[in-house]
Design a protein around this motif. Structure first.
Motif, PDB file in Angstrom:
ATOM      1  N   ALA A  72      -5.654   6.579 -11.413  1.00 18.67           N
ATOM      2  CA  ALA A  72      -5.556   7.963 -10.943  1.00 18.67           C
ATOM      3  C   ALA A  72      -4.770   8.021  -9.644  1.00 18.67           C
ATOM      4  CB  ALA A  72      -6.947   8.564 -10.742  1.00 18.67           C
ATOM      5  N   LEU A  73      -4.088   9.155  -9.439  1.00 20.00           N
ATOM      6  CA  LEU A  73      -3.377   9.392  -8.184  1.00 20.00           C
ATOM      7  C   LEU A  73      -4.350   9.972  -7.169  1.00 20.00           C
ATOM      8  CD1 LEU A  73      -0.720   9.483  -6.585  1.00 20.00           C
ATOM      9  CD2 LEU A  73      -0.325  11.775  -7.545  1.00 20.00           C
ATOM     10  N   GLN A  74      -4.421   9.355  -5.991  1.00 21.17           N
ATOM     11  CA  GLN A  74      -5.368   9.757  -4.957  1.00 21.17           C
ATOM     12  C   GLN A  74      -4.613  10.286  -3.742  1.00 21.17           C
ATOM     13  OE1 GLN A  74      -8.654   9.470  -5.474  1.00 21.17           O
ATOM     14  NE2 GLN A  74      -8.667   8.149  -7.289  1.00 21.17           N
ATOM     15  N   ASP A  91      -1.169   1.037  -4.920  1.00 22.89           N
ATOM     16  CA  ASP A  91       0.061   1.115  -4.138  1.00 22.89           C
ATOM     17  C   ASP A  91      -0.216   2.005  -2.935  1.00 22.89           C
ATOM     18  OD1 ASP A  91      -0.050   3.652  -5.206  1.00 22.89           O
ATOM     19  OD2 ASP A  91       1.759   3.455  -6.430  1.00 22.89           O
ATOM     20  N   GLY A  92       0.819   2.521  -2.270  1.00 24.74           N
ATOM     21  CA  GLY A  92       0.562   3.395  -1.132  1.00 24.74           C
ATOM     22  C   GLY A  92       1.825   3.952  -0.533  1.00 24.74           C
ATOM     23  N   GLY A  93       1.669   5.111   0.093  1.00 25.88           N
ATOM     24  CA  GLY A  93       2.790   5.740   0.758  1.00 25.88           C
ATOM     25  C   GLY A  93       2.416   7.102   1.290  1.00 25.88           C
ATOM     26  N   ALA A  94       3.422   7.776   1.870  1.00 21.44           N
ATOM     27  CA  ALA A  94       3.225   9.116   2.436  1.00 21.44           C
ATOM     28  C   ALA A  94       3.386  10.164   1.346  1.00 21.44           C
ATOM     29  CB  ALA A  94       4.217   9.359   3.556  1.00 21.44           C
ATOM     30  N   GLY A  95       2.495  11.148   1.351  1.00 17.36           N
ATOM     31  CA  GLY A  95       2.533  12.182   0.330  1.00 17.36           C
ATOM     32  C   GLY A  95       3.381  13.377   0.685  1.00 17.36           C
ATOM     33  N   THR A  96       3.868  13.454   1.926  1.00 13.79           N
ATOM     34  CA  THR A  96       4.722  14.557   2.352  1.00 13.79           C
ATOM     35  C   THR A  96       5.845  14.002   3.222  1.00 13.79           C
ATOM     36  OG1 THR A  96       3.543  15.029   4.426  1.00 13.79           O
ATOM     37  CG2 THR A  96       2.692  16.069   2.412  1.00 13.79           C
TER      38      THR A  96
END
Length: 290
Positions: A72-74, A91-96
């Motif tokens: 799922a996308l969190q 994984d990971g990163g900035a959403g905006t």
């Protein structure tokens, strides 16, 4: 809260790998004791899918933290905690476009198991947790990032974190049983007698006969504070008495067992609501500020 944390995070964080173009960087804290702590600042995608053998538990400070976890996308917002179980792909990163800033600790499962007294590792199903108590517990270890964590602090921190992870894993609250008043009193007396030096958990284990995590629980039940906090306050109270004698603050900080004057100032202000310099000025009756 984010602004306040941001001001503190800018101080003393020179051990970084920085991208001059956009400010992306990872800052590592002093390590050891089964805990690795970092602050990360990113724009866009940061980490490709990966897994590690530790818990990854942190707090989003600025922006939106976006990551895929267990299919799922969190999304985690400022002030929310994230809890990733060992060996889970993510994984990971900035959403905006505003970018992302967060602080996170990587906790060795063996350290947590030691505090669980034979229980299995707690699995927190919700990767994003909106819980001020969990957030504040995490920030106690993550702020300030450039300060080393001593042995007594880590023992109490792990005990508190284990209790909160169990709760979010849906496990019933675990009773401490009859409070070990005598062991708590022995620990208190030992800490008071040795307040001018670093006391290790294994010393208190030898004095009380309790392991460090059980002692943390029973000490809190008895005195409403942790062994680490009790020792810290004895140092600060001693320093406050010496301030009235006119000794230099740098010498007072060293004599009270603090790593430097900045470390002393930070804890003094948290405990008494003003800097040591301000306190010294008021004691002398000048009214001047530091």
């Amino acid at each position: 809260m984010t602004q306040a944390l941001g001001a503190e995070a800018k101080q003393g964080l020179e051990r970084s790998c920085a991208d001059a173009a956009n400010g992306d960087r990872i800052v590592s804290a002093p390590g050891g004791l089964g805990l690795e702590r970092i602050e990360a600042r990113f724009h866009g995608d940061a980490f490709e899918p990966h897994r590690h053998d530790t818990y990854a538990i942190g707090v989003t400070l600025h922006g939106v933290q976006r990551f895929h976890y267990r299919g799922a996308l969190q999304h985690s917002l400022p002030g929310q905690a994230i809890v990733l179980h060992p060996d889970e792909l993510h994984d990971g990163g900035a959403g905006t476009e505003d970018g992302l800033r967060y602080r996170i600790l990587y906790l060795e499962p063996s350290l947590l198991l030691d505090s669980l007294d034979g229980e299995a590792l707690p699995f927190v199903r919700n990767a994003v947790v909106d819980d001020p108590h969990l957030r504040d517990t995490l920030l106690s270890a993550l702020t300030p990032l450039d300060e080393e964590l001593d042995d007594l602090f880590v023992a109490d921190f792990v005990a508190q974190l284990a209790r909160q992870l169990r709760r979010h894993a849906g496990k019933p609250a675990k009773s401490t049983g009859k409070t070990a008043w005598r062991a708590a009193a022995l620990a208190r007396d030992y800490l008071a007698e040795n307040a001018e030096r670093a006391v290790r958990s294994d010393e208190l284990e030898a004095v009380t006969g309790l392991d460090r995590y059980a002692l943390s629980r029973h000490f809190r039940a008895t005195y409403s504070t942790s062994p680490h906090r009790f020792l810290l306050m004895r140092r600060l109270q001693r320093a406050r008495r010496v301030i009235a004698e006119g000794e230099a603050l740098a010498e007072i900080a060293a004599g009270a067992g603090f790593s430097d004057q900045s470390h002393f100032n930070r804890h003094f202000k948290k405990a008494f609501g003003m800097t040591p310099g301000r306190w010294a000025a008021l004691v002398k009756g000048s009214g001047a500020t530091a």
